[in-house]
Design a protein around this motif. Structure first.
Motif, mmCIF file in Angstrom:
data_model
loop_
_atom_site.group_PDB
_atom_site.id
_atom_site.type_symbol
_atom_site.label_atom_id
_atom_site.label_comp_id
_atom_site.label_asym_id
_atom_site.label_seq_id
_atom_site.Cartn_x
_atom_site.Cartn_y
_atom_site.Cartn_z
ATOM 1 N N LYS A 1 6.878 11.636 6.561
ATOM 2 C CA LYS A 1 6.895 10.473 6.884
ATOM 3 C C LYS A 1 5.687 9.729 6.382
ATOM 4 O O LYS A 1 5.718 8.588 6.078
ATOM 5 C CB LYS A 1 6.741 10.652 8.600
ATOM 6 N N GLN B 1 6.614 8.463 3.029
ATOM 7 C CA GLN B 1 7.537 7.265 3.266
ATOM 8 C C GLN B 1 6.448 6.261 3.459
ATOM 9 O O GLN B 1 7.010 4.924 3.014
ATOM 10 C CB GLN B 1 8.531 7.403 4.156
ATOM 11 N N ALA B 2 5.565 6.351 4.169
ATOM 12 C CA ALA B 2 4.829 5.118 4.582
ATOM 13 C C ALA B 2 3.802 4.728 3.256
ATOM 14 O O ALA B 2 3.551 3.692 3.111
ATOM 15 C CB ALA B 2 3.589 5.576 5.657
ATOM 16 N N SER C 1 -3.221 4.364 5.958
ATOM 17 C CA SER C 1 -3.598 3.011 6.504
ATOM 18 C C SER C 1 -2.215 2.648 6.875
ATOM 19 O O SER C 1 -2.196 1.783 7.955
ATOM 20 C CB SER C 1 -4.345 2.370 5.677
ATOM 21 N N GLU C 2 -1.349 2.523 5.813
ATOM 22 C CA GLU C 2 0.112 1.906 6.238
ATOM 23 C C GLU C 2 0.917 2.805 7.450
ATOM 24 O O GLU C 2 1.487 1.912 8.256
ATOM 25 C CB GLU C 2 1.006 1.848 4.941
ATOM 26 N N ALA C 3 0.674 3.807 7.572
ATOM 27 C CA ALA C 3 1.313 4.633 8.388
ATOM 28 C C ALA C 3 0.551 4.433 9.947
ATOM 29 O O ALA C 3 1.341 4.152 10.827
ATOM 30 C CB ALA C 3 1.022 6.139 8.207
ATOM 31 N N ARG C 4 -0.705 4.080 9.851
ATOM 32 C CA ARG C 4 -1.320 3.591 11.037
ATOM 33 C C ARG C 4 -0.894 2.338 11.377
ATOM 34 O O ARG C 4 -0.501 1.796 12.542
ATOM 35 C CB ARG C 4 -2.622 3.538 10.705
ATOM 36 N N ASN C 5 -0.591 1.235 10.488
ATOM 37 C CA ASN C 5 -0.243 -0.102 10.848
ATOM 38 C C ASN C 5 1.180 -0.029 11.362
ATOM 39 O O ASN C 5 1.492 -0.751 12.060
ATOM 40 C CB ASN C 5 -0.180 -0.710 9.430
ATOM 41 N N LYS C 6 1.834 0.954 10.801
ATOM 42 C CA LYS C 6 3.494 1.052 11.371
ATOM 43 C C LYS C 6 3.510 1.661 12.553
ATOM 44 O O LYS C 6 4.611 1.774 13.342
ATOM 45 C CB LYS C 6 4.299 1.831 10.373
ATOM 46 N N GLY C 7 2.204 2.200 13.226
ATOM 47 C CA GLY C 7 2.220 3.036 14.394
ATOM 48 C C GLY C 7 2.757 4.371 14.334
ATOM 49 O O GLY C 7 3.167 4.941 15.254
ATOM 50 N N TRP C 8 2.786 4.951 13.097
ATOM 51 C CA TRP C 8 3.517 6.288 12.910
ATOM 52 C C TRP C 8 2.530 7.547 12.970
ATOM 53 O O TRP C 8 3.068 8.514 13.191
ATOM 54 C CB TRP C 8 4.221 6.264 11.579
#
Length: 363
Positions: free
Chosen positions: A326, A329-330, A334-341
């Motif tokens: 995952k 994929q993000a 930081s992007e994973a955090r933005n996506k709420g993952w």
């Protein structure tokens, strides 16, 4: 550090395999019995392709893999427990290991002397297993002699002695300590003895280069033996491992592809060891470093944090975590955090293979 002890008869390829697995080790390998006189010890990084990908993703300055230590002792022969050969006196050096790698010769070569005069992997396995059992019996006998003084006054001594008697009976019948049914308390009582037959065993089936992919009649017999014992087995080739040492990654892949195998013996052995011991890997990653951590299956987030430092476990608040795939994929944390993952997990969370973890704790 995870530790594995390498055992086997003389001239089955133990030291050659050790040299190849631990590229900077200086174990002597030669075609005569008892070449290894002193135990050889070396550690290697656990290969894991996920580390390099996480390092690149986080632009980490350092990459730190987990490590495994191999201990190679002198070849054992029939009668070692009674003083034959040199190996028995070195068995104490592998009483602290987590697993035993039993190297079995499964190749014919007239130029390589076999200590028993012929190649018979099942017979060879039985010789080593019996000698390990005899060594354990001697260890148990010494311990029970010491316990005699306190049997009448100490309940713990009485319980330990009864457990040792149970294990001793199994060994005298040709069995092993690992197959004796014991509860957790009983296992803890005899753990300090470091019984060799209580340790998980991996049969390293040493094949020639040409037979590594498909195996042969010899290797089939060892695989069947391992299955019967509930042990693991892995096909390796000390000859191939020696060739891989001087090759770069691309050439290694080409060489292995040419042989019809997907990976070298080191990866295969480590995978088998992790599976047999029920181990898992999780990661921490950031600009400073990307690092792999080894834990036991079923560990909770606080216990996994404790592998890094005991303060992390004592002061555990929660863990931010995301699955390895995952995160890739993000593209970044930081992007994973933005996506709420990124998930927030508490004290009851059981860490999964490949989890990326960030622990929050009180000092």
């Amino acid at each position: 550090m995870l530790k594995a002890g390498i055992v086997g008869l003389p001239n089955v390829g133990k030291s050659t395999l050790f040299n190849a697995l631990v590229a900077n080790a200086q174990a002597q390998a030669a075609n005569f019995p008892f070449c290894t006189i002193e135990p050889n010890i070396g550690s290697v990084s656990v290969p894991d392709d996920r580390l390099s990908q996480l390092t690149q993703l986080s632009s980490s300055r350092n990459t730190i893999p987990t490590r495994i230590e191999f201990v190679d002792i002198a070849g054992l022969v029939k009668g070692a427990s009674k003083g034959e050969g040199l190996g028995n006196k070195f068995l104490a050096n592998i009483r602290e290991v987590d697993a035993i790698v039993h190297v079995i010769r499964c190749f014919d070569d007239e130029d390589v002397i076999h200590v028993s005069g012929s190649v018979d992997p099942v017979r060879d396995a039985e010789i080593i297993n019996l000698e390990l059992g005899f060594s354990d019996l001697a260890q148990i006998s010494k311990r029970r002699d010491r316990l005699k003084k306190t049997l009448r006054t100490n309940k713990d001594s009485l319980l330990e002695d009864s457990v040792l008697e149970k294990v001793s009976c199994a060994l005298e019948e040709g069995g092993s300590a690992r197959n004796v049914e014991l509860n957790e308390e009983e296992k803890l009582l005899i753990k300090p003895l470091g019984l060799l037959t209580a340790k998980p065993i991996i049969y390293a089936i040493n094949l020639s280069e040409n037979e590594l992919a498909q195996g042969n009649d010899f290797s089939s017999k060892v695989s069947a033996l391992a299955s019967k014992e509930g042990a693991a087995s892995v096909k390796v080739s000390a000859q191939v491992e020696s060739e891989l040492i001087d090759l770069n990654e691309s050439d290694r892949d080409d060489y292995l592809d040419g042989l019809g195998v997907k990976e070298g013996g080191l990866k295969s052995l480590i995978k088998a060891t992790y599976s047999l011991l029920g181990l898992r890997t999780y990661f921490t990653t950031g600009e400073k470093e990307t690092r792999a951590w080894t834990i036991k299956s079923g560990m909770t987030a606080p216990q996994a944090a404790g592998v890094i430092h005991t303060d992390f476990e004592r002061g555990f608040i929660r863990a931010q975590t995301i699955d390895y795939e995952k995160l890739l994929q993000a593209g970044s944390l930081s992007e994973a955090r933005n996506k709420g993952w990124l998930r927030s997990e508490g004290k009851d969370y059981v860490v999964k293979e490949g989890d990326i973890m960030e622990f929050l704790f009180n000092v």
